[in-house]
Design a protein around this motif. Sequence first.
Motif, PDB file in Angstrom:
ATOM      1  N   GLY A  88       0.776  -1.188   0.146  1.00  0.00           N
ATOM      2  CA  GLY A  88       0.056   0.020   0.083  1.00  0.00           C
ATOM      3  C   GLY A  88       0.804   1.050  -0.108  1.00  0.00           C
ATOM      4  O   GLY A  88       1.777   1.314  -0.781  1.00  0.00           O
ATOM      5  N   ASP A  89       0.509   2.323   0.878  1.00  0.00           N
ATOM      6  CA  ASP A  89       0.963   3.640   0.719  1.00  0.00           C
ATOM      7  C   ASP A  89       1.634   3.827   2.231  1.00  0.00           C
ATOM      8  O   ASP A  89       1.466   3.240   3.235  1.00  0.00           O
ATOM      9  N   ARG A  90       2.782   4.728   2.016  1.00  0.00           N
ATOM     10  CA  ARG A  90       3.388   5.298   3.181  1.00  0.00           C
ATOM     11  C   ARG A  90       3.943   4.181   4.358  1.00  0.00           C
ATOM     12  O   ARG A  90       4.028   4.583   5.166  1.00  0.00           O
ATOM     13  N   ASN A  91       4.425   3.237   3.664  1.00  0.00           N
ATOM     14  CA  ASN A  91       4.902   2.229   4.388  1.00  0.00           C
ATOM     15  C   ASN A  91       6.696   2.611   4.576  1.00  0.00           C
ATOM     16  O   ASN A  91       7.213   3.232   3.415  1.00  0.00           O
ATOM     17  N   TRP A 109      -1.613 -13.642  -3.417  1.00  0.00           N
ATOM     18  CA  TRP A 109      -0.626 -12.407  -3.455  1.00  0.00           C
ATOM     19  C   TRP A 109      -0.180 -12.088  -1.904  1.00  0.00           C
ATOM     20  O   TRP A 109      -0.959 -12.647  -1.104  1.00  0.00           O
ATOM     21  N   THR A 110       0.737 -11.687  -1.639  1.00  0.00           N
ATOM     22  CA  THR A 110       1.333 -11.147  -0.302  1.00  0.00           C
ATOM     23  C   THR A 110       1.073  -9.904  -0.389  1.00  0.00           C
ATOM     24  O   THR A 110       1.125  -8.945  -1.201  1.00  0.00           O
ATOM     25  N   THR A 111       0.147  -9.504   0.868  1.00  0.00           N
ATOM     26  CA  THR A 111      -0.603  -8.288   0.638  1.00  0.00           C
ATOM     27  C   THR A 111       0.081  -7.302   2.040  1.00  0.00           C
ATOM     28  O   THR A 111      -0.444  -7.960   3.084  1.00  0.00           O
ATOM     29  N   ILE A 112       0.110  -6.262   1.711  1.00  0.00           N
ATOM     30  CA  ILE A 112       0.696  -5.355   2.688  1.00  0.00           C
ATOM     31  C   ILE A 112       0.038  -4.083   2.626  1.00  0.00           C
ATOM     32  O   ILE A 112      -0.220  -3.409   1.715  1.00  0.00           O
ATOM     33  N   GLY A 113      -0.742  -3.513   3.765  1.00  0.00           N
ATOM     34  CA  GLY A 113      -1.443  -2.305   3.811  1.00  0.00           C
ATOM     35  C   GLY A 113      -0.822  -0.911   3.941  1.00  0.00           C
ATOM     36  O   GLY A 113       0.360  -1.062   3.145  1.00  0.00           O
ATOM     37  N   GLY A 131      -1.968  -5.858   7.833  1.00  0.00           N
ATOM     38  CA  GLY A 131      -3.026  -4.491   7.825  1.00  0.00           C
ATOM     39  C   GLY A 131      -2.425  -3.473   7.744  1.00  0.00           C
ATOM     40  O   GLY A 131      -1.371  -3.153   7.299  1.00  0.00           O
ATOM     41  N   HIS A 132      -2.825  -2.349   8.340  1.00  0.00           N
ATOM     42  CA  HIS A 132      -2.212  -1.089   8.528  1.00  0.00           C
ATOM     43  C   HIS A 132      -1.574  -0.837   9.771  1.00  0.00           C
ATOM     44  O   HIS A 132      -1.728  -1.265  11.191  1.00  0.00           O
TER      45      HIS A 132
END
Length: 263
Positions: A88-91, A109-113, A131-132
Amino acid sequence: MSISSSALIASSSEIESGANIGARVRIGPFCTIAADVEIGDGTIIASHSVINGLTRIGHDNIIGQYSSIGEVNQDLKYANEPTGVVIGDRNRIEKNATIHRGTLQGRGWTTIGNDNCWLNNVHIGHDCLIGHATVIGNNSGLAGHVQLDDGVQVGSLCAVHQFCILGAHAQIADQSGVVQDVPPFVCAFGNHAFPIGFNELTPAFLEAGPHQQQALRALYDMLYHQGIPIEDVKKEAKRLAIKYPSMTFFNTFFSCSTRGIIR
């Protein structure tokens, strides 16, 4: 291939034909970006990093040097199927990170918030779902299929067994080995990790208000201080959720948990 005119890419880096590089992206020296990679606006990729496979990275991320993202996973069943990584964003992902692509047997998929902060040498195995606003310390790793819900904190030198779920705002102390699911707001320590308390310092608890805080603490006491069967705790969580929205954290966790809960 699409590279924004405002992107800054070191001359020693290789961008394969077909990659999409957004506005204001900065890619340091000696990086390799594969053909099917997308990098969103404002993301920074530090030197000597490799981003491979079907990888989608959002905007305003920071990825440290010598990181490997989207590479072939360590599942022996994997046969080069079209799986990938979504970030995702701003990691903020520090040096030497390894984030592996998913598998067909898993989520694909490996999924990251968004808004996660991970320190040096973090490993994220295939098919993880994160998650986030999570935090992961130095030299910690997640095996395949691990789920981290929002706000989870994992200390340094920790290992999390495959298929484990760490509920929202759980906290894992340094040098712990997690082999079962950890409920929301629970602090755990040890190898194998066991519960040591309730996470009262997370913003989600501090902002909940006194009545919801009391309900959350009461459910924790049912789990760990009263010897109540887990099925009865689940029923109480559903009952309390009618009045207290924060109890949704527990209901969501209980509906997904399969490895057993640390007691």
